[in-house]
Scaffold this motif. Structure first.
Motif, PDB file in Angstrom:
ATOM      1  N   GLY A  87       0.817  -1.211   0.000  1.00  0.00           N
ATOM      2  CA  GLY A  87       0.000   0.000   0.000  1.00  0.00           C
ATOM      3  C   GLY A  87       0.844   1.252   0.000  1.00  0.00           C
ATOM      4  N   HIS A  88       0.265   2.319   0.507  1.00  0.00           N
ATOM      5  CA  HIS A  88       0.912   3.629   0.531  1.00  0.00           C
ATOM      6  C   HIS A  88       0.668   4.249   1.892  1.00  0.00           C
ATOM      7  CE1 HIS A  88       1.461   3.610  -3.851  1.00  0.00           C
ATOM      8  NE2 HIS A  88       0.329   2.944  -3.844  1.00  0.00           N
ATOM      9  N   CYS A  89       1.689   4.817   2.494  1.00  0.00           N
ATOM     10  CA  CYS A  89       1.515   5.391   3.827  1.00  0.00           C
ATOM     11  C   CYS A  89       2.507   6.528   4.063  1.00  0.00           C
ATOM     12  CB  CYS A  89       1.692   4.316   4.893  1.00  0.00           C
ATOM     13  SG  CYS A  89       3.328   3.611   4.904  1.00  0.00           S
ATOM     14  N   ILE A  90       2.267   7.234   5.157  1.00  0.00           N
ATOM     15  CA  ILE A  90       3.162   8.311   5.568  1.00  0.00           C
ATOM     16  C   ILE A  90       3.625   8.006   6.989  1.00  0.00           C
ATOM     17  CG2 ILE A  90       1.395   9.861   6.496  1.00  0.00           C
ATOM     18  CD1 ILE A  90       3.064  12.097   4.909  1.00  0.00           C
ATOM     19  N   TYR A  91       4.892   8.238   7.246  1.00  0.00           N
ATOM     20  CA  TYR A  91       5.496   7.971   8.538  1.00  0.00           C
ATOM     21  C   TYR A  91       5.490   9.272   9.335  1.00  0.00           C
ATOM     22  CZ  TYR A  91       9.116   6.305  11.822  1.00  0.00           C
ATOM     23  OH  TYR A  91       9.826   5.935  12.944  1.00  0.00           O
TER      24      TYR A  91
END
Length: 106
Positions: free
Chosen positions: A29-33
């Motif tokens: 998927g796609h995520c932000i830290y």
């Protein structure tokens, strides 16, 4: 997502059929830290800072908002104020994405 204590949070979207149990961080998927507002794509590797977001750590009490639009062209965007959304600079595959949040200690 509101940062309550610390900032070891990854928030984003993942395919509905993805198994993320036991993962320290999202590898699909796609995520932000939240620690440095770095965006991670489907490879699980950093794609750098999203233009329009600051390069810094979210602090306790701060909010990060996600917006996913599946059609006509899938788009994932992030916001720190809930009003101004910045899309990630990538073409997302058409998929059945669901929200995904990983919390962990570093």
């Amino acid at each position: 997502v509101v940062v309550v204590r610390g900032s070891d949070i990854m928030a984003g979207i993942a395919p509905a059929d993805a198994d993320i149990s036991g993962q320290v961080y999202i590898k699909v998927g796609h995520c932000i830290y939240a620690r440095n507002l770095t965006w991670y794509g489907e490879s699980g590797k950093s794609n750098g800072i999203v233009d329009g977001l600051p390069s810094r750590c979210l602090m306790p009490g701060e909010l990060i908002c996600l917006r996913y639009i599946p059609k006509p062209r899938p788009e994932l965007a992030f916001s720190l104020d809930g009003k101004t959304f910045t899309p990630v600079p990538a073409e997302l595959k058409h998929s059945n994405y669901v929200p995904c949040v990983c919390l962990f200690d570093s």
